[in-house]
Design a protein around this motif. Structure first.
Motif, PDB file in Angstrom:
ATOM      1  N   PRO A  60       0.810  -1.228   0.000  1.00  0.00           N
ATOM      2  CA  PRO A  60       0.000   0.000   0.000  1.00  0.00           C
ATOM      3  C   PRO A  60       0.836   1.268   0.000  1.00  0.00           C
ATOM      4  O   PRO A  60       0.347   2.338  -0.376  1.00  0.00           O
ATOM      5  CB  PRO A  60      -0.814  -0.119   1.291  1.00  0.00           C
ATOM      6  CG  PRO A  60      -0.013  -1.020   2.167  1.00  0.00           C
ATOM      7  CD  PRO A  60       0.627  -2.009   1.237  1.00  0.00           C
ATOM      8  N   GLN A  61       2.118   1.162   0.395  1.00  0.00           N
ATOM      9  CA  GLN A  61       2.961   2.343   0.547  1.00  0.00           C
ATOM     10  C   GLN A  61       3.531   2.859  -0.770  1.00  0.00           C
ATOM     11  O   GLN A  61       4.081   3.973  -0.818  1.00  0.00           O
ATOM     12  CB  GLN A  61       4.129   2.043   1.508  1.00  0.00           C
ATOM     13  CG  GLN A  61       5.206   1.098   0.966  1.00  0.00           C
ATOM     14  CD  GLN A  61       4.853  -0.367   1.113  1.00  0.00           C
ATOM     15  OE1 GLN A  61       3.773  -0.795   0.729  1.00  0.00           O
ATOM     16  NE2 GLN A  61       5.770  -1.141   1.667  1.00  0.00           N
ATOM     17  N   LEU A  62       3.411   2.105  -1.851  1.00  0.00           N
ATOM     18  CA  LEU A  62       4.037   2.471  -3.123  1.00  0.00           C
ATOM     19  C   LEU A  62       3.026   3.030  -4.120  1.00  0.00           C
ATOM     20  O   LEU A  62       1.821   2.802  -4.005  1.00  0.00           O
ATOM     21  CB  LEU A  62       4.737   1.256  -3.730  1.00  0.00           C
ATOM     22  CG  LEU A  62       5.834   0.617  -2.878  1.00  0.00           C
ATOM     23  CD1 LEU A  62       6.409  -0.598  -3.592  1.00  0.00           C
ATOM     24  CD2 LEU A  62       6.926   1.621  -2.541  1.00  0.00           C
ATOM     25  N   LYS A  63       3.562   3.740  -5.110  1.00  0.00           N
ATOM     26  CA  LYS A  63       2.716   4.277  -6.157  1.00  0.00           C
ATOM     27  C   LYS A  63       2.096   3.145  -6.972  1.00  0.00           C
ATOM     28  O   LYS A  63       2.645   2.043  -7.052  1.00  0.00           O
ATOM     29  CB  LYS A  63       3.534   5.179  -7.083  1.00  0.00           C
ATOM     30  CG  LYS A  63       4.146   6.391  -6.398  1.00  0.00           C
ATOM     31  CD  LYS A  63       5.057   7.147  -7.361  1.00  0.00           C
ATOM     32  CE  LYS A  63       5.733   8.327  -6.673  1.00  0.00           C
ATOM     33  NZ  LYS A  63       6.696   9.010  -7.563  1.00  0.00           N
ATOM     34  N   ILE A  64       0.981   3.432  -7.611  1.00  0.00           N
ATOM     35  CA  ILE A  64       0.300   2.415  -8.406  1.00  0.00           C
ATOM     36  C   ILE A  64       1.194   1.929  -9.526  1.00  0.00           C
ATOM     37  O   ILE A  64       1.287   0.720  -9.791  1.00  0.00           O
ATOM     38  CB  ILE A  64      -1.025   2.978  -8.967  1.00  0.00           C
ATOM     39  CG1 ILE A  64      -2.005   3.243  -7.821  1.00  0.00           C
ATOM     40  CG2 ILE A  64      -1.638   2.017  -9.986  1.00  0.00           C
ATOM     41  CD1 ILE A  64      -3.275   3.945  -8.235  1.00  0.00           C
ATOM     42  N   GLU A  65       1.919   2.858 -10.179  1.00  0.00           N
ATOM     43  CA  GLU A  65       2.784   2.457 -11.289  1.00  0.00           C
ATOM     44  C   GLU A  65       3.980   1.620 -10.827  1.00  0.00           C
ATOM     45  O   GLU A  65       4.608   0.915 -11.613  1.00  0.00           O
ATOM     46  CB  GLU A  65       3.283   3.679 -12.055  1.00  0.00           C
ATOM     47  CG  GLU A  65       4.004   4.715 -11.216  1.00  0.00           C
ATOM     48  CD  GLU A  65       3.082   5.815 -10.709  1.00  0.00           C
ATOM     49  OE1 GLU A  65       3.569   6.965 -10.598  1.00  0.00           O
ATOM     50  OE2 GLU A  65       1.898   5.528 -10.440  1.00  0.00           O
ATOM     51  N   THR A  66       4.293   1.673  -9.520  1.00  0.00           N
ATOM     52  CA  THR A  66       5.379   0.859  -8.980  1.00  0.00           C
ATOM     53  C   THR A  66       4.891  -0.529  -8.592  1.00  0.00           C
ATOM     54  O   THR A  66       5.690  -1.454  -8.433  1.00  0.00           O
ATOM     55  CB  THR A  66       6.004   1.560  -7.749  1.00  0.00           C
ATOM     56  OG1 THR A  66       6.409   2.875  -8.110  1.00  0.00           O
ATOM     57  CG2 THR A  66       7.229   0.821  -7.243  1.00  0.00           C
ATOM     58  N   GLY A  67       3.592  -0.675  -8.428  1.00  0.00           N
ATOM     59  CA  GLY A  67       3.034  -1.955  -8.019  1.00  0.00           C
ATOM     60  C   GLY A  67       2.322  -1.909  -6.687  1.00  0.00           C
ATOM     61  O   GLY A  67       1.993  -2.944  -6.108  1.00  0.00           O
ATOM     62  N   GLY A  68       2.083  -0.685  -6.185  1.00  0.00           N
ATOM     63  CA  GLY A  68       1.410  -0.538  -4.901  1.00  0.00           C
ATOM     64  C   GLY A  68      -0.005  -0.023  -5.038  1.00  0.00           C
ATOM     65  O   GLY A  68      -0.618  -0.111  -6.109  1.00  0.00           O
ATOM     66  N   LEU A  69      -0.515   0.534  -3.933  1.00  0.00           N
ATOM     67  CA  LEU A  69      -1.892   1.021  -3.911  1.00  0.00           C
ATOM     68  C   LEU A  69      -1.982   2.533  -4.015  1.00  0.00           C
ATOM     69  O   LEU A  69      -3.080   3.082  -4.069  1.00  0.00           O
ATOM     70  CB  LEU A  69      -2.587   0.553  -2.619  1.00  0.00           C
ATOM     71  CG  LEU A  69      -2.696  -0.963  -2.416  1.00  0.00           C
ATOM     72  CD1 LEU A  69      -3.475  -1.274  -1.146  1.00  0.00           C
ATOM     73  CD2 LEU A  69      -3.346  -1.630  -3.611  1.00  0.00           C
ATOM     74  N   GLY A  70      -0.832   3.215  -4.015  1.00  0.00           N
ATOM     75  CA  GLY A  70      -0.828   4.660  -4.226  1.00  0.00           C
ATOM     76  C   GLY A  70      -1.443   5.458  -3.097  1.00  0.00           C
ATOM     77  O   GLY A  70      -2.051   6.506  -3.336  1.00  0.00           O
ATOM     78  N   LEU A  71      -1.268   5.006  -1.850  1.00  0.00           N
ATOM     79  CA  LEU A  71      -1.878   5.695  -0.709  1.00  0.00           C
ATOM     80  C   LEU A  71      -0.982   6.811  -0.185  1.00  0.00           C
ATOM     81  O   LEU A  71       0.242   6.743  -0.263  1.00  0.00           O
ATOM     82  CB  LEU A  71      -2.148   4.705   0.421  1.00  0.00           C
ATOM     83  CG  LEU A  71      -3.066   3.524   0.111  1.00  0.00           C
ATOM     84  CD1 LEU A  71      -3.324   2.736   1.381  1.00  0.00           C
ATOM     85  CD2 LEU A  71      -4.379   3.989  -0.501  1.00  0.00           C
ATOM     86  N   SER A  72      -1.595   7.823   0.387  1.00  0.00           N
ATOM     87  CA  SER A  72      -0.856   8.867   1.092  1.00  0.00           C
ATOM     88  C   SER A  72      -0.377   8.305   2.418  1.00  0.00           C
ATOM     89  O   SER A  72      -0.797   7.227   2.862  1.00  0.00           O
ATOM     90  CB  SER A  72      -1.755  10.074   1.323  1.00  0.00           C
ATOM     91  OG  SER A  72      -2.763   9.744   2.280  1.00  0.00           O
ATOM     92  N   LYS A  73       0.497   9.067   3.105  1.00  0.00           N
ATOM     93  CA  LYS A  73       0.971   8.612   4.412  1.00  0.00           C
ATOM     94  C   LYS A  73      -0.178   8.537   5.420  1.00  0.00           C
ATOM     95  O   LYS A  73      -0.227   7.617   6.252  1.00  0.00           O
ATOM     96  CB  LYS A  73       2.066   9.550   4.926  1.00  0.00           C
ATOM     97  CG  LYS A  73       3.349   9.535   4.093  1.00  0.00           C
ATOM     98  CD  LYS A  73       4.021   8.189   4.130  1.00  0.00           C
ATOM     99  CE  LYS A  73       5.361   8.196   3.421  1.00  0.00           C
ATOM    100  NZ  LYS A  73       5.238   8.336   1.960  1.00  0.00           N
ATOM    101  N   MET A  74      -1.106   9.477   5.356  1.00  0.00           N
ATOM    102  CA  MET A  74      -2.254   9.427   6.268  1.00  0.00           C
ATOM    103  C   MET A  74      -3.099   8.185   5.997  1.00  0.00           C
ATOM    104  O   MET A  74      -3.562   7.518   6.936  1.00  0.00           O
ATOM    105  CB  MET A  74      -3.099  10.686   6.131  1.00  0.00           C
ATOM    106  CG  MET A  74      -2.437  11.951   6.665  1.00  0.00           C
ATOM    107  SD  MET A  74      -3.491  13.421   6.529  1.00  0.00           S
ATOM    108  CE  MET A  74      -4.730  13.068   7.793  1.00  0.00           C
ATOM    109  N   GLU A  75      -3.294   7.867   4.737  1.00  0.00           N
ATOM    110  CA  GLU A  75      -4.068   6.675   4.392  1.00  0.00           C
ATOM    111  C   GLU A  75      -3.324   5.409   4.785  1.00  0.00           C
ATOM    112  O   GLU A  75      -3.932   4.436   5.265  1.00  0.00           O
ATOM    113  CB  GLU A  75      -4.368   6.689   2.893  1.00  0.00           C
ATOM    114  CG  GLU A  75      -5.345   7.777   2.482  1.00  0.00           C
ATOM    115  CD  GLU A  75      -5.445   7.949   0.982  1.00  0.00           C
ATOM    116  OE1 GLU A  75      -6.513   8.359   0.492  1.00  0.00           O
ATOM    117  OE2 GLU A  75      -4.437   7.691   0.263  1.00  0.00           O
TER     118      GLU A  75
END
Length: 407
Positions: A60-75
């Motif tokens: 969840p900590q990574l950008k969508i294009e990197t393979g994550g969920l693209g969440l902010s730190k608060m999220e």
């Protein structure tokens, strides 16, 4: 700050919570699910990781294009808290230290080639990683200026000599980041290098025994003897290793706190459940004022911790360093998780001290929280410096439209 969760984030939070409750927590009571160092065994881990990826709960900590969920730190803080309701939780979602922080810094500072070579395999769960910075005395710990590991330029390569220790995950890692001194410049004297486990002229001296359960790969002492690293393997720029450290450690300290809040809440959950069922001298424990005071105080301290974490995450999300906010969260939550485990064990009595609950596991693990990524005293020194610089502005409110310079 707005603490309202979007419907999408709440759906994710619910998914993570349900997955932890149904898939991960049941393993905690099964002795065969543990490896020899008190963590989840590899076969169980791989099975759970596959399920988490299939449900879209990966990185969840990574950008969508990197393979994550693209969440902010608060999220992220919302999900990380849920993940660590289980002692096994974060690693299942590829959100555990040290890979968590290593992936974020590689995503932020790596070249495209470096992301393909060094980051992508970690994101895919094919390899693990380690960050080698801390040294045995008289080398560098919290003060990188004391670093003794040196790298000297030799054509297109750098040759490294030195030692590191308490390097988390080193025994299981394939991809490493290594901080070394490349000059005596106080501001630009450190450089961060990338290397692979199979590179020659370095070794793991030992896996250092520790008090608590261990991350996969343990905490190791490393030695480098004329270790050669290509210049192309520099992460960031030559002489900008401290920037790499700052980019990595600030968010990593905060994600530790996010996870520790989950463990603290689990401690309260176990203590409350037992206190509601256990009677002594004709009175349930939960009806005793002393127990109510312990639990009520923990509930308040956890909420304070959540607010500190959210404030720090908010600062980062809007492009600030949030150094003093992160330090306050780190001090408070590191002490909180230890206190929560201690009180939960006290309420559970002998049961809490035994292996029948995860409380003794959390208690042993929690003691390191006041040391990792900066001891309490270091973070209090940081806060004192901010106070000296800012005076009463240490507590100032931001005003809409005013100067957005980082405090």
């Amino acid at each position: 700050m707005d603490f309202t969760l979007s419907p999408e984030l709440e759906a994710l939070r619910t998914q993570v919570a349900d997955f932890v409750a149904s898939e991960i927590i049941p393993l905690e009571s099964r002795p065969e699910a543990y490896d020899g160092h008190g963590n989840i065994g590899e076969s169980h881990l791989e099975e759970l990781r596959a399920k988490a990826r299939a449900k879209g709960l990966w990185c969840p900590q990574l950008k969508i294009e990197t393979g994550g969920l693209g969440l902010s730190k608060m999220e992220m803080s919302v999900l990380y808290e849920e993940m660590n309701r289980s002692i096994f939780g974060p690693v299942v979602f590829n959100a555990a230290a040290p890979d968590d922080g290593n992936m974020m810094v590689l995503e932020a500072l790596g070249t495209e080639d470096q992301k393909q070579r060094w980051l992508k395999p970690i994101v895919e769960g094919k390899v693990r990683s380690a960050f080698a910075m801390t040294e045995p005395a008289p080398g560098g710990g919290s003060d990188p200026g004391m670093m003794l590991t040196r790298a000297r330029r030799d054509g297109d390569d750098w040759i490294v000599n030195g030692r590191k220790w308490y390097i988390t995950g080193a025994e299981a890692a394939e991809h490493f980041m290594l901080l070394a001194k490349t000059s005596d410049d106080k501001r630009r004297g450190h450089t961060c290098f990338l290397f692979h486990r199979d590179d020659p002229n370095w070794r793991i001296i030992r896996r250092i025994p520790i008090m608590g359960p261990e991350e996969h790969g343990g905490h190791c002492e490393l030695e480098f003897n004329d270790f050669r690293i290509p210049h192309a393997n520099i992460l960031g720029e030559e002489g900008r290793g401290i920037k790499v450290v700052q980019t990595r450690l600030g968010p990593a300290r905060l994600t530790h706190c996010m996870r520790w809040l989950g463990l603290a809440k689990r401690c309260v959950e176990i203590a409350t459940d037992y206190a509601q069922r256990r009677e002594g001298f004709g009175v349930r424990l939960i009806d005793r004022e002393s127990v109510q005071m312990m639990l009520g105080d923990l509930a308040m301290q956890i909420e304070i911790g959540r607010l500190l974490v959210m404030k720090a995450a908010w600062e980062i999300d809007r492009g600030r360093f949030g150094q003093k906010e992160i330090s306050m969260a780190k001090i408070h939550v590191a002490n909180l998780v230890h206190t929560a485990a201690d009180r939960a064990i006290q309420i559970n009595g002998a049961r809490g001290y035994s292996g029948d609950t995860p409380l003794e596991w959390i208690y042993r693990y929690a003691r390191q929280a006041r040391l990792v990524d900066g001891a309490d005293e270091v973070h209090k020194m940081i806060l004192s410096r901010h106070l000296a610089d800012l005076g009463t502005d240490f507590w100032r409110w931001d005003v809409a439209g005013a100067d957005d310079a980082d405090a």
